[in-house]
Design a protein around this motif. Structure first.
Motif, PDB file in Angstrom:
ATOM      1  N   PRO A  54      29.044 -78.062 -31.510  1.00  0.00           N
ATOM      2  CA  PRO A  54      30.520 -77.595 -31.150  1.00  0.00           C
ATOM      3  C   PRO A  54      31.197 -77.260 -32.451  1.00  0.00           C
ATOM      4  N   VAL A  55      30.924 -78.075 -33.517  1.00  0.00           N
ATOM      5  CA  VAL A  55      31.892 -77.718 -34.919  1.00  0.00           C
ATOM      6  C   VAL A  55      31.243 -76.338 -35.410  1.00  0.00           C
ATOM      7  N   ASP A  56      29.957 -76.432 -35.309  1.00  0.00           N
ATOM      8  CA  ASP A  56      29.524 -75.183 -35.845  1.00  0.00           C
ATOM      9  C   ASP A  56      29.914 -73.851 -35.130  1.00  0.00           C
ATOM     10  N   ILE A  57      29.972 -74.024 -33.719  1.00  0.00           N
ATOM     11  CA  ILE A  57      30.593 -72.807 -33.142  1.00  0.00           C
ATOM     12  C   ILE A  57      31.994 -72.431 -33.481  1.00  0.00           C
ATOM     13  N   ILE A  58      32.561 -73.772 -33.797  1.00  0.00           N
ATOM     14  CA  ILE A  58      34.216 -73.345 -33.867  1.00  0.00           C
ATOM     15  C   ILE A  58      34.255 -72.641 -35.310  1.00  0.00           C
ATOM     16  N   TYR A  59      33.214 -73.053 -36.302  1.00  0.00           N
ATOM     17  CA  TYR A  59      33.268 -72.360 -37.470  1.00  0.00           C
ATOM     18  C   TYR A  59      33.004 -70.989 -37.604  1.00  0.00           C
ATOM     19  N   ARG A  60      31.809 -70.722 -36.705  1.00  0.00           N
ATOM     20  CA  ARG A  60      31.478 -69.307 -36.911  1.00  0.00           C
ATOM     21  C   ARG A  60      32.524 -68.681 -36.091  1.00  0.00           C
ATOM     22  N   GLU A  61      33.061 -68.874 -34.967  1.00  0.00           N
ATOM     23  CA  GLU A  61      34.176 -68.045 -34.253  1.00  0.00           C
ATOM     24  C   GLU A  61      35.365 -67.846 -35.110  1.00  0.00           C
ATOM     25  N   ALA A  62      35.612 -68.990 -35.932  1.00  0.00           N
ATOM     26  CA  ALA A  62      36.811 -68.749 -36.938  1.00  0.00           C
ATOM     27  C   ALA A  62      36.484 -67.567 -37.979  1.00  0.00           C
ATOM     28  N   GLU A  63      35.055 -67.597 -38.350  1.00  0.00           N
ATOM     29  CA  GLU A  63      34.814 -66.609 -39.190  1.00  0.00           C
ATOM     30  C   GLU A  63      35.231 -65.235 -38.438  1.00  0.00           C
ATOM     31  N   ARG A  64      34.504 -65.230 -37.518  1.00  0.00           N
ATOM     32  CA  ARG A  64      34.647 -63.915 -36.553  1.00  0.00           C
ATOM     33  C   ARG A  64      36.095 -63.530 -36.513  1.00  0.00           C
ATOM     34  N   MET A  65      36.974 -64.610 -36.246  1.00  0.00           N
ATOM     35  CA  MET A  65      38.461 -64.143 -36.046  1.00  0.00           C
ATOM     36  C   MET A  65      38.910 -63.749 -37.342  1.00  0.00           C
ATOM     37  N   ALA A  66      38.590 -64.393 -38.641  1.00  0.00           N
ATOM     38  CA  ALA A  66      38.963 -63.962 -39.955  1.00  0.00           C
ATOM     39  C   ALA A  66      38.670 -62.524 -40.099  1.00  0.00           C
ATOM     40  N   ASP A  67      37.372 -62.162 -39.626  1.00  0.00           N
ATOM     41  CA  ASP A  67      37.061 -60.659 -40.060  1.00  0.00           C
ATOM     42  C   ASP A  67      38.090 -59.768 -39.170  1.00  0.00           C
ATOM     43  N   ILE A  68      38.169 -60.215 -37.892  1.00  0.00           N
ATOM     44  CA  ILE A  68      39.288 -59.370 -37.019  1.00  0.00           C
ATOM     45  C   ILE A  68      40.405 -59.259 -37.795  1.00  0.00           C
ATOM     46  N   VAL A  69      40.930 -60.296 -38.232  1.00  0.00           N
ATOM     47  CA  VAL A  69      42.381 -60.513 -38.795  1.00  0.00           C
ATOM     48  C   VAL A  69      42.185 -59.639 -40.245  1.00  0.00           C
ATOM     49  N   ARG A  70      41.224 -59.352 -40.663  1.00  0.00           N
ATOM     50  CA  ARG A  70      40.918 -58.673 -41.878  1.00  0.00           C
ATOM     51  C   ARG A  70      41.073 -57.124 -41.505  1.00  0.00           C
ATOM     52  N   LYS A  71      40.521 -56.821 -40.416  1.00  0.00           N
ATOM     53  CA  LYS A  71      40.615 -55.422 -40.139  1.00  0.00           C
ATOM     54  C   LYS A  71      41.962 -55.023 -39.464  1.00  0.00           C
ATOM     55  N   ILE A  72      42.598 -55.897 -38.996  1.00  0.00           N
ATOM     56  CA  ILE A  72      44.052 -55.698 -38.428  1.00  0.00           C
ATOM     57  C   ILE A  72      44.888 -55.585 -39.747  1.00  0.00           C
ATOM     58  N   GLY A  73      44.731 -56.196 -40.895  1.00  0.00           N
ATOM     59  CA  GLY A  73      45.542 -55.904 -42.029  1.00  0.00           C
ATOM     60  C   GLY A  73      45.089 -54.644 -42.748  1.00  0.00           C
ATOM     61  N   LYS A  74      43.924 -54.129 -42.447  1.00  0.00           N
ATOM     62  CA  LYS A  74      43.820 -52.635 -42.875  1.00  0.00           C
ATOM     63  C   LYS A  74      43.962 -51.533 -42.112  1.00  0.00           C
ATOM     64  N   ILE A  75      44.759 -51.664 -40.859  1.00  0.00           N
ATOM     65  CA  ILE A  75      45.060 -50.647 -40.037  1.00  0.00           C
ATOM     66  C   ILE A  75      45.991 -49.613 -40.743  1.00  0.00           C
ATOM     67  N   THR A  76      45.488 -48.375 -40.761  1.00  0.00           N
ATOM     68  CA  THR A  76      46.444 -47.200 -41.563  1.00  0.00           C
ATOM     69  C   THR A  76      46.772 -46.067 -40.487  1.00  0.00           C
ATOM     70  N   ARG A  77      45.877 -45.929 -39.313  1.00  0.00           N
ATOM     71  CA  ARG A  77      46.235 -44.921 -38.310  1.00  0.00           C
ATOM     72  C   ARG A  77      46.274 -45.431 -36.840  1.00  0.00           C
ATOM     73  N   TYR A  78      46.640 -44.792 -35.877  1.00  0.00           N
ATOM     74  CA  TYR A  78      46.898 -45.256 -34.672  1.00  0.00           C
ATOM     75  C   TYR A  78      45.599 -44.589 -33.717  1.00  0.00           C
ATOM     76  N   GLU A  79      44.403 -45.587 -33.502  1.00  0.00           N
ATOM     77  CA  GLU A  79      43.319 -44.759 -32.799  1.00  0.00           C
ATOM     78  C   GLU A  79      43.167 -45.897 -31.585  1.00  0.00           C
ATOM     79  N   THR A  80      42.699 -45.243 -30.385  1.00  0.00           N
ATOM     80  CA  THR A  80      42.455 -46.083 -29.218  1.00  0.00           C
ATOM     81  C   THR A  80      41.138 -45.857 -28.830  1.00  0.00           C
ATOM     82  N   LYS A  81      40.792 -46.734 -27.915  1.00  0.00           N
ATOM     83  CA  LYS A  81      39.408 -46.615 -27.160  1.00  0.00           C
ATOM     84  C   LYS A  81      39.923 -47.198 -25.829  1.00  0.00           C
TER      85      LYS A  81
END
Length: 650
Positions: A605-632
């Motif tokens: 369970p701790v490993d799962i928390i760690y990996r999901e946290a990394e994935r969330m960190a990757d998502i947050v990094r992408k959010i921080g680099k948004i420059t335009r409005y694109e949808t899907k």
């Protein structure tokens, strides 16, 4: 005047000097020189007085004998008497003799003209009396053409009535065939008749075989020996009912001015008779024809009589001039117009009477009259003796009656010309106003034919005004059905009132078929309460539409830019706020993993928390680099931000 007589040589020389031709035959002569001192003089005079054609001859008596008694002359007209003196030194010299012979010839010519006019009047009265006195129209018309042919040395005279279709005519009478009637002819074979029917004016072809008008029928004309053709319209109130067709051949060619005047009078009387005959046969019976013909005869006879009574009663001014343009007489209307009493101005030059500001038009009229020409409706600006400035509409005609040389008729058109000038200026101003408009102004009649097409319309539509007026229909200027829609809007009360259309956006078509957006206002033109035309004003909106499109695009881009700015700011804020708790979660998860072994119950369970946290960190990094409005696309019709496309990461 025997050839051997002393007077013969002098007379021959004087004749040549006077421009007269000597002939040997009395049948070819008009003027006879008679030497009373010769032995053959008096017997020759007696023989002349007993000739059947004595009335056509004029005498020039040569000699010093006493005045001859009237019975000895036997009705001969003496044009000149050349008296010899007691000695040869007192005889007239050659120049005077030539002058007197020329004067005798002039008197003979004037007398011949007067006699011919009298015969013409007599023939006219006989013809019009026949129009009034017979019930047989066919016999009447044949008799008229036959009399014309006989009296005027015409090879053939025929009367034609025009077919209403304008392609044929009916020969109703001919001088050389009493049985001919209702013969249909095609006007393509008679171009002279077709030309008169088209113009309504008399036509004289003096060299008929060589005239270009008869190009297609030249062989036919030459084969018949026709030299001269006269085609005279039978006109009533401007409508050509038929044609009087006359043909001459042989030695006598052409038609003189007097003959043409007489024939035009006959043609007019015939037209009146035919018109009246038609009315009589359809409505009132044959008696009406007699009345109309008598009226026509009386009117023409009165016109050919003495001028004074007629001139005194007309409302136009009339002035009769001699050969020197001096006033012989003027009627009361002329005296009133020119402020000139008749008894005062007789004998004065017409220029002193009228005092023209520019003498050129008046002199041209007088010169034309002396040449035998008729001029009508010429404006002359003149000043009367009281200082009034008038614009006179003047007509001039030759007049061969004693000392009279020309007749001027005129009326005061000062006010009419002033009004016409004002109307012309107003029309020119309105035309310039229409032409200078950058908007298209187009008018059409109720059939849809274009009647006004200004330069603004040319610029928008691509047609020239000449092309538009030549046959463009308003339906060609609108997309299908729009023309009817515009007329319905004009006749309704919902778009500015009946007969008016307030500014409305429409499309009109160019020559190439392009639909041009326009702002249109229109109205119906009324005359005495009736719709007679429509007019529309069109403003080209292409530049405005392009500008509106650019503004719309700019607004869209601005909205997109503002939306992007909001997204970027929101993304930066979210990334910043999420990074801090996420870093703590990842740090503690990593510490736990280091203390636990892989076989421990809590490691996974701790490993799962760690990996999901990394994935969330990757998502947050992408959010921080948004420059335009694109949808899907997301669930259903929902749209969510596409982080991969919206961020700067590839």
């Amino acid at each position: 005047m025997p050839p051997g007589a002393p007077s013969h040589a002098r007379a021959a020389a004087a004749l040549e000097r006077a421009g007269l031709r000597q002939v040997e035959s009395l049948e070819a002569a008009g003027l006879v020189l008679l030497d009373l001192e010769a032995a053959e003089g008096l017997p020759a005079l007696a023989a002349l007085s007993h000739r059947h054609d004595v009335s056509r001859l004029s005498l020039v008596l040569w000699g010093a004998g006493p005045q001859l008694p009237e019975e000895q002359l036997g009705g001969l007209y003496v044009a000149e008497v050349v008296l010899r003196g007691p000695s040869e030194s007192n005889d007239p010299d050659d120049a005077e003799l030539a002058l007197r012979l020329a004067r005798a010839a002039e008197r003979h010519h004037e007398r011949s003209e007067q006699r011919q006019r009298s015969r013409d009047l007599g023939l006219l009265l006989e013809l019009t009396a026949d129009f009034a006195g017979t019930l047989d129209l066919q016999a009447l018309l044949h008799g008229m053409t036959r009399r014309l042919a006989e009296e005027m040395d015409i090879a053939r005279a025929s009367l034609l009535l025009l077919d209403p279709a304008g392609e044929a005519a009916i020969v109703v009478a001919a001088s050389d065939d009493a049985s001919l009637k209702d013969l249909r002819i095609e006007l393509s074979r008679y171009p002279e008749v077709r030309e008169v029917a088209r113009t309504g004016k008399p036509l004289i072809l003096e060299d008929a075989p060589g005239h270009p008008l008869l190009e297609g029928v030249r062989a036919h004309v030459s084969a018949r020996g026709i030299d001269t053709i006269a085609a005279l319209p039978l006109t009533i109130r401007g409508e050509v009912l038929g044609v009087l067709l006359l043909r001459r051949s042989g030695s006598q060619r052409g038609f003189g001015g007097r003959e043409l005047e007489f024939l035009l009078t006959v043609a007019h009387a015939t037209a009146v008779a035919l018109r009246n005959a038609t009315l009589v046969q359809s409505v009132r019976g044959q008696s009406e024809l007699e009345k109309s013909a008598r009226i026509a005869a009386e009117e023409r006879a009165a016109a050919l009589n003495t001028y004074q009574l007629f001139f005194a009663s007309v409302s136009e001014g009339v002035v009769i001039l001699d050969e020197g343009a001096r006033v012989l007489s003027l009627n009361p209307a002329a005296a009133r117009l020119l402020d000139a009493p008749a008894q005062v101005v007789r004998g004065q030059h017409v220029g002193e009477l009228v005092l023209p500001g520019d003498e050129t038009p008046l002199m041209e009229l007088l010169c034309a009259a002396t040449r035998g020409e008729v001029r009508t409706e010429v404006d002359v600006v003149a000043r009367t003796r009281r200082g009034r400035q008038l614009t006179l509409c003047v007509s001039a005609s030759p007049l061969h009656d004693g000392n009279a040389a020309a007749v001027l008729s005129f009326r005061d058109v000062t006010l009419a010309r002033q009004l016409a000038d004002e109307l012309r200026k107003t029309k020119d101003f309105l035309q310039r106003l229409i032409d200078s408009s950058v908007d298209a102004i187009i008018a059409a009649d109720l059939q849809g034919n274009v009647i006004l097409f200004n330069p603004g319309a040319e610029a928008i539509c691509g047609w020239t005004a000449a092309e538009a007026l030549a046959g463009i229909h308003v339906n060609q200027l609108y997309p299908p059905g729009v023309a009817k829609q515009v007329m319905a809007m004009l006749r309704s009360e919902e778009h500015g009132g009946v007969g008016r259309l307030v500014a409305s956006r429409q499309h009109i078509l160019t020559r190439s078929g392009e639909a041009v957006p326009v702002s249109m206002t229109a109205s119906i033109v009324y005359e005495d309460g009736r719709e007679v035309a429509t007019v529309g004003i069109f403003t080209d909106l292409r530049a405005r539409v392009d500008l509106e499109k650019k503004l719309t695009d700019a607004e869209t881009r601005l909205e997109q830019s503002e939306k992007n700015a909001v997204i970027v700011a929101l993304a930066g804020t979210a990334a910043h706020e999420l990074n801090q708790p996420l870093t703590s979660v990842m740090g503690y998860a990593e510490l736990l993993k280091r203390k636990l072994k892989e076989g421990d119950f809590a490691y996974r369970p701790v490993d799962i928390i760690y990996r999901e946290a990394e994935r969330m960190a990757d998502i947050v990094r992408k959010i921080g680099k948004i420059t335009r409005y694109e949808t899907k696309a997301y669930v259903g019709a929902q749209q969510i931000v596409d982080l991969d496309k919206a961020s700067d990461e590839d």
